[in-house]
Motif scaffolding. Structure first.
Motif, PDB file in Angstrom:
ATOM      1  N   GLY A 202       0.810  -1.217   0.000  1.00 29.09           N
ATOM      2  CA  GLY A 202       0.000   0.000   0.000  1.00 29.09           C
ATOM      3  C   GLY A 202       0.840   1.261   0.000  1.00 29.09           C
ATOM      4  N   LEU A 203       1.622   1.450  -1.046  1.00 34.01           N
ATOM      5  CA  LEU A 203       2.550   2.582  -1.090  1.00 34.01           C
ATOM      6  C   LEU A 203       1.876   3.931  -0.875  1.00 34.01           C
ATOM      7  CD1 LEU A 203       4.942   1.533  -4.021  1.00 34.01           C
ATOM      8  CD2 LEU A 203       5.314   1.313  -1.562  1.00 34.01           C
ATOM      9  N   PRO A 204       0.663   4.172  -1.423  1.00 29.30           N
ATOM     10  CA  PRO A 204       0.065   5.498  -1.219  1.00 29.30           C
ATOM     11  C   PRO A 204      -0.298   5.791   0.232  1.00 29.30           C
ATOM     12  CG  PRO A 204      -0.986   4.335  -3.052  1.00 29.30           C
ATOM     13  CD  PRO A 204      -0.152   3.331  -2.318  1.00 29.30           C
ATOM     14  N   ALA A 244     -10.021 -10.566   2.701  1.00 28.93           N
ATOM     15  CA  ALA A 244      -8.849 -10.125   3.453  1.00 28.93           C
ATOM     16  C   ALA A 244      -9.093  -8.772   4.112  1.00 28.93           C
ATOM     17  CB  ALA A 244      -7.641 -10.033   2.522  1.00 28.93           C
ATOM     18  N   PRO A 245      -8.762  -8.635   5.386  1.00 27.68           N
ATOM     19  CA  PRO A 245      -8.904  -7.336   6.041  1.00 27.68           C
ATOM     20  C   PRO A 245      -7.911  -6.326   5.474  1.00 27.68           C
ATOM     21  CG  PRO A 245      -7.735  -8.871   7.467  1.00 27.68           C
ATOM     22  CD  PRO A 245      -8.223  -9.667   6.292  1.00 27.68           C
ATOM     23  N   GLY A 246      -8.367  -5.107   5.275  1.00 29.88           N
ATOM     24  CA  GLY A 246      -7.483  -4.038   4.820  1.00 29.88           C
ATOM     25  C   GLY A 246      -7.004  -4.170   3.398  1.00 29.88           C
ATOM     26  N   VAL A 247      -7.658  -5.029   2.585  1.00 32.75           N
ATOM     27  CA  VAL A 247      -7.138  -5.305   1.254  1.00 32.75           C
ATOM     28  C   VAL A 247      -7.075  -4.061   0.377  1.00 32.75           C
ATOM     29  CG1 VAL A 247      -9.392  -6.000   0.314  1.00 32.75           C
ATOM     30  CG2 VAL A 247      -7.284  -6.872  -0.723  1.00 32.75           C
ATOM     31  N   GLY A 248      -8.017  -3.141   0.524  1.00 32.00           N
ATOM     32  CA  GLY A 248      -8.011  -1.941  -0.309  1.00 32.00           C
ATOM     33  C   GLY A 248      -6.821  -1.047  -0.043  1.00 32.00           C
ATOM     34  N   PHE A 249      -6.262  -1.133   1.165  1.00 33.95           N
ATOM     35  CA  PHE A 249      -5.053  -0.381   1.502  1.00 33.95           C
ATOM     36  C   PHE A 249      -3.797  -1.218   1.260  1.00 33.95           C
ATOM     37  CE2 PHE A 249      -8.412   1.556   3.991  1.00 33.95           C
ATOM     38  CZ  PHE A 249      -8.186   2.907   3.776  1.00 33.95           C
ATOM     39  N   ALA A 250      -3.862  -2.509   1.619  1.00 31.02           N
ATOM     40  CA  ALA A 250      -2.693  -3.376   1.462  1.00 31.02           C
ATOM     41  C   ALA A 250      -2.369  -3.611  -0.004  1.00 31.02           C
ATOM     42  CB  ALA A 250      -2.942  -4.713   2.164  1.00 31.02           C
ATOM     43  N   HIS A 251      -3.422  -3.675  -0.841  1.00 35.08           N
ATOM     44  CA  HIS A 251      -3.224  -3.925  -2.274  1.00 35.08           C
ATOM     45  C   HIS A 251      -4.215  -3.090  -3.088  1.00 35.08           C
ATOM     46  CE1 HIS A 251      -0.197  -7.037  -1.924  1.00 35.08           C
ATOM     47  NE2 HIS A 251      -0.887  -7.539  -0.919  1.00 35.08           N
ATOM     48  N   PRO A 252      -3.980  -1.771  -3.175  1.00 35.93           N
ATOM     49  CA  PRO A 252      -4.851  -0.954  -4.024  1.00 35.93           C
ATOM     50  C   PRO A 252      -4.837  -1.418  -5.476  1.00 35.93           C
ATOM     51  CG  PRO A 252      -2.890   0.270  -3.329  1.00 35.93           C
ATOM     52  CD  PRO A 252      -2.927  -0.976  -2.534  1.00 35.93           C
ATOM     53  N   TRP A 282       9.075  -3.717   6.281  1.00 35.79           N
ATOM     54  CA  TRP A 282       9.976  -2.708   5.740  1.00 35.79           C
ATOM     55  C   TRP A 282       9.130  -1.492   5.387  1.00 35.79           C
ATOM     56  CZ3 TRP A 282      10.404  -0.577   0.695  1.00 35.79           C
ATOM     57  CH2 TRP A 282      11.566   0.194   0.476  1.00 35.79           C
ATOM     58  N   THR A 283       9.410  -0.368   6.022  1.00 40.96           N
ATOM     59  CA  THR A 283       8.595   0.848   5.906  1.00 40.96           C
ATOM     60  C   THR A 283       7.105   0.530   6.030  1.00 40.96           C
ATOM     61  OG1 THR A 283       8.496   0.796   3.464  1.00 40.96           O
ATOM     62  CG2 THR A 283      10.323   2.015   4.483  1.00 40.96           C
ATOM     63  N   GLY A 284       6.772  -0.354   6.946  1.00 41.99           N
ATOM     64  CA  GLY A 284       5.375  -0.685   7.203  1.00 41.99           C
ATOM     65  C   GLY A 284       4.790  -1.753   6.312  1.00 41.99           C
ATOM     66  N   LEU A 285       5.523  -2.244   5.332  1.00 36.91           N
ATOM     67  CA  LEU A 285       5.036  -3.256   4.394  1.00 36.91           C
ATOM     68  C   LEU A 285       5.559  -4.631   4.785  1.00 36.91           C
ATOM     69  CD1 LEU A 285       5.601  -1.275   1.070  1.00 36.91           C
ATOM     70  CD2 LEU A 285       3.504  -1.419   2.432  1.00 36.91           C
TER      71      LEU A 285
END
Length: 293
Positions: A202-204, A244-252, A282-285
């Motif tokens: 989720g880079l953005p 998957a929880p948070g999929v829209g942020f984890a994998h836009p 790594w940087t939250g990912l």
């Protein structure tokens, strides 16, 4: 003989972590090559990070140790998140210029090389194992992108293993599982089949000013994936977009997750639990990476 890869590596500042990695790799015990007596090599899914992976001594050590815990493969076939296509394609099997498909990083990474041996025999085998009617296109002008060469420089810094890249022709898990199954026979021939992505991407939504902060969406998606992988639940993983929880942020966009299905498809038993190798962030990912038997 000094290769172009070694010559370029010699220009990396001695204080850079990658230069230290090269020194440690050179001092490591000789890596035994695969033989038919070793049987089928595992298939891997790895989180490839970005060029600064090559500035992370701990991460490089994990990848190098992982590679050296296995026999050195005859060749490596990589399906990277950074080459999507409508049809199945392969890179030029002869060494080509790398694809420097990134920006904003230290220019040292744009001077790196990874000139591997010719992979023509693997290109031929990829064509042979494809189902009837499936044509494999060859992109003669394309070299390896950073989803391939960045982690491989950490794993096999000598650049002495032939590498071929296969495009990611769909985002459909079922089709990718079938693609992995078609590639499975290559593992019996000493080919390392490698799906390269990032367990969360989720880079953005990353807090770049706080790189040590792990967002909830990243940790929750990672925990969901780890649990499903641990019980071999391919159906659950295949429905990641719904479950998957948070999929829209984890994998836009999903291309960094879907190479996982090529890896699972290449498994002798896709619904068996995987063997986790790399964890952490790594940087939250999530860096979660694993292998299958």
């Amino acid at each position: 003989m000094t290769t172009t890869t070694a010559a370029a590596d010699a220009l990396v500042p001695a204080t850079h972590p990658f230069a230290g990695h090269l020194r440690r790799a050179a001092a490591a015990e000789r890596h035994r090559s695969w033989t038919p007596d070793d049987g089928m090599l595992p298939a891997m899914y790895l989180s490839h990070g970005a060029p600064p992976l090559l500035a992370d001594a701990g991460w490089m050590a994990e990848l190098h140790t992982w590679a050296h815990d296995l026999p050195r493969p005859r060749a490596i076939l990589v399906v990277s998140a950074h080459w999507e296509s409508d049809a199945i394609a392969i890179t030029n099997p002869h060494p080509r210029e790398l694809v420097y498909d990134f920006w904003g990083f230290d220019p040292v990474y744009e001077r790196m090389r990874y000139d591997v041996p010719d992979a023509s025999w693997l290109a031929g085998r990829v064509r042979e194992v494809m189902p009837d009617g499936v044509h494999v296109h060859e992109q003669t002008g394309r070299g390896l992108d950073h989803g391939a060469w960045v982690p491989l420089k950490a794993m096999y810094p000598e650049a002495d293993v032939p590498v071929l890249q296969l495009s990611l022709p769909t985002a459909d898990p079922e089709r990718l599982l079938r693609l992995g199954a078609a590639l499975r026979p290559l593992r019996d021939e000493g080919v390392l089949v490698l799906g390269s992505g990032f367990m969360t991407h989720g880079l953005p939504f990353i807090q770049w000013s706080q790189p040590d902060v792990v967002p909830t969406w990243s940790s929750e998606f990672d925990a969901w994936a780890a649990e499903a992988l641990g019980r071999g639940d391919v159906e659950e993983l295949s429905r990641f977009a719904e479950r998957a929880p948070g999929v829209g942020f984890a994998h836009p966009t999903v291309e960094h997750f879907t190479p996982l299905f090529v890896t699972l498809g290449a498994a002798a038993e896709p619904t068996a639990p995987v063997q986790g190798v790399v964890e952490g962030y790594w940087t939250g990912l999530s860096k979660r990476s694993f292998q299958v038997a």
